[in-house]
Design a protein around this motif. Structure first.
Motif, PDB file in Angstrom:
ATOM      1  N   TYR A 250      25.190  39.036  30.717  1.00 48.56           N
ATOM      2  CA  TYR A 250      26.369  39.030  31.593  1.00 48.56           C
ATOM      3  C   TYR A 250      26.712  37.608  32.018  1.00 48.56           C
ATOM      4  CZ  TYR A 250      29.249  39.824  35.753  1.00 48.56           C
ATOM      5  OH  TYR A 250      30.254  39.784  36.689  1.00 48.56           O
ATOM      6  N   GLN A 251      25.700  36.866  32.447  1.00 44.63           N
ATOM      7  CA  GLN A 251      25.940  35.481  32.871  1.00 44.63           C
ATOM      8  C   GLN A 251      26.400  34.620  31.706  1.00 44.63           C
ATOM      9  OE1 GLN A 251      26.033  34.393  35.940  1.00 44.63           O
ATOM     10  NE2 GLN A 251      25.381  36.356  36.795  1.00 44.63           N
ATOM     11  N   ALA A 252      25.806  34.827  30.533  1.00 47.06           N
ATOM     12  CA  ALA A 252      26.180  34.025  29.361  1.00 47.06           C
ATOM     13  C   ALA A 252      27.625  34.297  28.949  1.00 47.06           C
ATOM     14  CB  ALA A 252      25.236  34.337  28.198  1.00 47.06           C
ATOM     15  N   ILE A 253      28.030  35.555  28.986  1.00 48.96           N
ATOM     16  CA  ILE A 253      29.398  35.910  28.598  1.00 48.96           C
ATOM     17  C   ILE A 253      30.390  35.396  29.634  1.00 48.96           C
ATOM     18  CG2 ILE A 253      30.965  37.828  28.113  1.00 48.96           C
ATOM     19  CD1 ILE A 253      28.430  39.427  27.239  1.00 48.96           C
ATOM     20  N   LYS A 254      30.055  35.556  30.915  1.00 45.48           N
ATOM     21  CA  LYS A 254      30.974  35.124  31.976  1.00 45.48           C
ATOM     22  C   LYS A 254      31.150  33.613  31.982  1.00 45.48           C
ATOM     23  CE  LYS A 254      32.663  37.360  34.796  1.00 45.48           C
ATOM     24  NZ  LYS A 254      33.981  38.041  34.818  1.00 45.48           N
ATOM     25  N   ALA A 255      30.181  32.879  31.440  1.00 45.33           N
ATOM     26  CA  ALA A 255      30.294  31.416  31.395  1.00 45.33           C
ATOM     27  C   ALA A 255      31.412  30.971  30.449  1.00 45.33           C
ATOM     28  CB  ALA A 255      28.962  30.798  30.979  1.00 45.33           C
ATOM     29  N   GLY A 256      31.874  31.897  29.614  1.00 40.17           N
ATOM     30  CA  GLY A 256      33.019  31.616  28.766  1.00 40.17           C
ATOM     31  C   GLY A 256      32.648  30.933  27.468  1.00 40.17           C
ATOM     32  N   PRO A 257      33.678  30.561  26.723  1.00 39.69           N
ATOM     33  CA  PRO A 257      35.107  30.556  27.071  1.00 39.69           C
ATOM     34  C   PRO A 257      35.688  31.957  27.164  1.00 39.69           C
ATOM     35  CG  PRO A 257      34.812  30.042  24.759  1.00 39.69           C
ATOM     36  CD  PRO A 257      33.433  30.095  25.345  1.00 39.69           C
ATOM     37  N   GLY A 258      36.914  32.012  27.718  1.00 41.22           N
ATOM     38  CA  GLY A 258      37.544  33.295  27.986  1.00 41.22           C
ATOM     39  C   GLY A 258      37.341  33.683  29.431  1.00 41.22           C
ATOM     40  N   ASP A 259      38.231  34.518  29.909  1.00 45.28           N
ATOM     41  CA  ASP A 259      38.161  34.982  31.293  1.00 45.28           C
ATOM     42  C   ASP A 259      38.513  36.460  31.295  1.00 45.28           C
ATOM     43  OD1 ASP A 259      38.106  35.281  33.995  1.00 45.28           O
ATOM     44  OD2 ASP A 259      39.991  34.241  34.388  1.00 45.28           O
ATOM     45  N   PHE A 260      37.494  37.296  31.209  1.00 48.09           N
ATOM     46  CA  PHE A 260      37.715  38.732  31.057  1.00 48.09           C
ATOM     47  C   PHE A 260      36.596  39.487  31.762  1.00 48.09           C
ATOM     48  CE2 PHE A 260      35.608  36.847  27.398  1.00 48.09           C
ATOM     49  CZ  PHE A 260      34.448  37.592  27.260  1.00 48.09           C
ATOM     50  N   PRO A 261      36.862  40.720  32.186  1.00 51.95           N
ATOM     51  CA  PRO A 261      35.832  41.499  32.874  1.00 51.95           C
ATOM     52  C   PRO A 261      34.714  41.909  31.923  1.00 51.95           C
ATOM     53  CG  PRO A 261      37.830  42.797  32.581  1.00 51.95           C
ATOM     54  CD  PRO A 261      38.164  41.414  32.139  1.00 51.95           C
ATOM     55  N   VAL A 262      33.496  41.901  32.468  1.00 54.80           N
ATOM     56  CA  VAL A 262      32.301  42.270  31.704  1.00 54.80           C
ATOM     57  C   VAL A 262      31.567  43.370  32.471  1.00 54.80           C
ATOM     58  CG1 VAL A 262      30.133  41.469  30.692  1.00 54.80           C
ATOM     59  CG2 VAL A 262      32.110  39.913  30.816  1.00 54.80           C
ATOM     60  N   GLY A 263      31.353  44.484  31.833  1.00 53.77           N
ATOM     61  CA  GLY A 263      30.670  45.588  32.485  1.00 53.77           C
ATOM     62  C   GLY A 263      29.596  46.170  31.606  1.00 53.77           C
ATOM     63  N   LEU A 264      29.239  47.414  31.876  1.00 53.69           N
ATOM     64  CA  LEU A 264      28.327  48.134  31.007  1.00 53.69           C
ATOM     65  C   LEU A 264      28.724  49.594  31.034  1.00 53.69           C
ATOM     66  CD1 LEU A 264      24.953  49.066  32.580  1.00 53.69           C
ATOM     67  CD2 LEU A 264      26.560  47.757  33.906  1.00 53.69           C
TER      68      LEU A 264
END
Length: 445
Positions: A250-264
């Protein structure tokens, strides 16, 4: 057929531009990153392994082709969606859907430890671009059950640093694809192994023995001291490492690039206690199958609810379906009302945006599929009327695809796939679901 880079605006995209949703100039431009989609998400879902075909570097491919194996069929070419994804996206767009949920295959992107395939990442980039060109919000699943064979060889998610390796994969993949992703989930049904504690993965002692023999044979064939395949692993060993993997990814994806919601996404079947201790039984089973994943969902951007039926328990454990109840091709009760119960549960306990990311029915009677869709829609309407902010309805699945150990016998798809030439034939249920989405025009049910 491979995807063509030429862009032809869809009828819905043109209509959206005329309505002011999309600037007309953008219709002839390259697809915008993370293009916002107004309103409610209407979509379908597939996974990589179940539809792409020839996922030869994965643990599932190896296990399917073992003797003995717990799989009824080998996945083989599956639906050949790796090459025919353009056809699949065209079908989704023709149904006036605005969301497409699909999985990326870790074993294609990192077929050997530390070696990332530029070609595989480019392939998924093309899929994402194809979604944007057709007005489909791409919702990406980073791990839909399968893992690279090398990862299974070293113990998979039963080894603590498996979490770090998954996070590394998520980081590298996001670096390549992030600007085009619309939404993402780390794991598909992250609690699926906990559900096995209440609902054994294999219905008979013979089935369980077949699975054990398969894994032991795989360990010997691979000379792997700790071979571990996600769907067949020890829940108690895997669950804490999987939660660590989700948090790090989650942290790796949120670091980007991109700005999008991440869930499960969670497997959230309706749980009914039966008998004088019904309330305690229900609470105990829910604690067992969700564990600490409810808290993990609270610290994510959204939760995907994935519901197919209800499960009934008494003091002796899991009960069969009520006498005379209709059963699906998977052997569980036809019970679309479960969707309403699980959406309410998620809203009450997690307090994050809620999406119905999977529900559907395995059947060869498409009239029952249409009835299931209508009943699900009624549940959604009731939830929304009760103030639950449900944000999407994603039907499983777009295609009749490979259903894991059950092989190709169960048919969940809105679209039939010829097993010899891969021809796609939309069923009446596809047109029915599309008409519902068309009438909604991105709005709520």
């Amino acid at each position: 057929m491979t995807e063509t880079p030429r862009f032809t605006p869809t009828r819905r995209a043109v209509a959206a531009a005329l309505a002011g949703f999309v600037p007309a100039a953008r219709l002839l431009a390259a697809p915008a990153a993370n293009t916002p989609r107004p309103g409610f998400l209407w979509g379908t879902a597939i996974s990589g392994h179940q539809s792409e075909g020839n996922n030869v570097h994965s643990d599932a491919w190896f296990l399917e082709n073992l003797e003995p194996t717990a799989f009824e069929d080998a996945s083989g070419d599956a639906c050949d969606s790796y090459h025919r994804y353009g056809e699949d996206l065209d079908i989704a767009a023709s149904l006036d859907l605005n969301c497409y949920r699909f999985g990326i295959e870790w074993s294609r992107i990192e077929p050997e430890p530390g070696r990332f395939s530029i070609a595989a990442l480019d392939h998924y980039k093309h899929v994402l671009e194809g979604c944007h060109r057709r007005g489909l919000l791409p919702m990406v699943t980073f791990n839909h059950f399968t893992v690279p064979l090398w990862f299974a060889d070293r113990g998979g998610y039963e080894v603590a640093d498996g979490a770090d390796l998954f996070a590394r994969f998520a980081e590298r993949t996001t670096a390549a694809l992030g600007p085009l992703i619309g939404m993402a989930t780390t794991f598909n049904e992250a609690n699926i192994l906990l559900l096995r504690k209440a609902l054994p993965r294999f219905a008979t002692d013979a089935g369980a023995a077949r699975a054990r023999n398969m894994i032991e044979t795989a360990r010997r064939r691979r000379s792997a001291p700790a071979f571990s395949s996600y769907l067949f692993a020890d829940p108690d060993r895997v669950d804490p490492i999987l939660r660590d993997a989700h948090a790090k990814a989650y942290q790796a994806i949120k670091a980007g690039p991109g700005d999008f919601p991440v869930g499960l996404t969670l497997s959230m079947q309706q749980i009914d206690g039966v008998g004088p201790n019904a309330a305690q039984i229900q609470a105990g089973v829910e604690a067992m199958i969700y564990g600490e994943w409810i808290d993990a969902a609270r610290h994510s951007d959204f939760v995907g609810v994935q519901t197919y039926s209800r499960l009934r328990f008494n003091d002796d454990g899991l009960m069969p379906a009520p006498e005379g109840a209709e059963l699906t091709a998977m052997g569980y009760e036809y019970y679309p009302a479960a969707v309403g119960a699980t959406l309410r549960y998620a809203a009450r306990h997690i307090d994050k945006p809620v999406y119905l990311t999977e529900t559907g029915i395995g059947t060869d009677d498409d009239r029952r599929r249409i009835a299931f869709i209508d009943a699900t829609l009624n549940e959604l309407r009731r939830c929304i009327a009760d103030g639950i902010d449900v944000k999407g309805y994603i039907y499983w699945s777009l295609l009749d695809n490979f259903e894991w150990t059950r092989g190709y016998a169960p048919h969940f798809g809105l679209v039939a796939v010829d097993r010899h030439n891969f021809a796609r034939t939309p069923k009446p249920s596809a047109r029915h679901f599309g008409a519902i989405a068309r009438r909604a025009h991105g709005g709520r049910p």
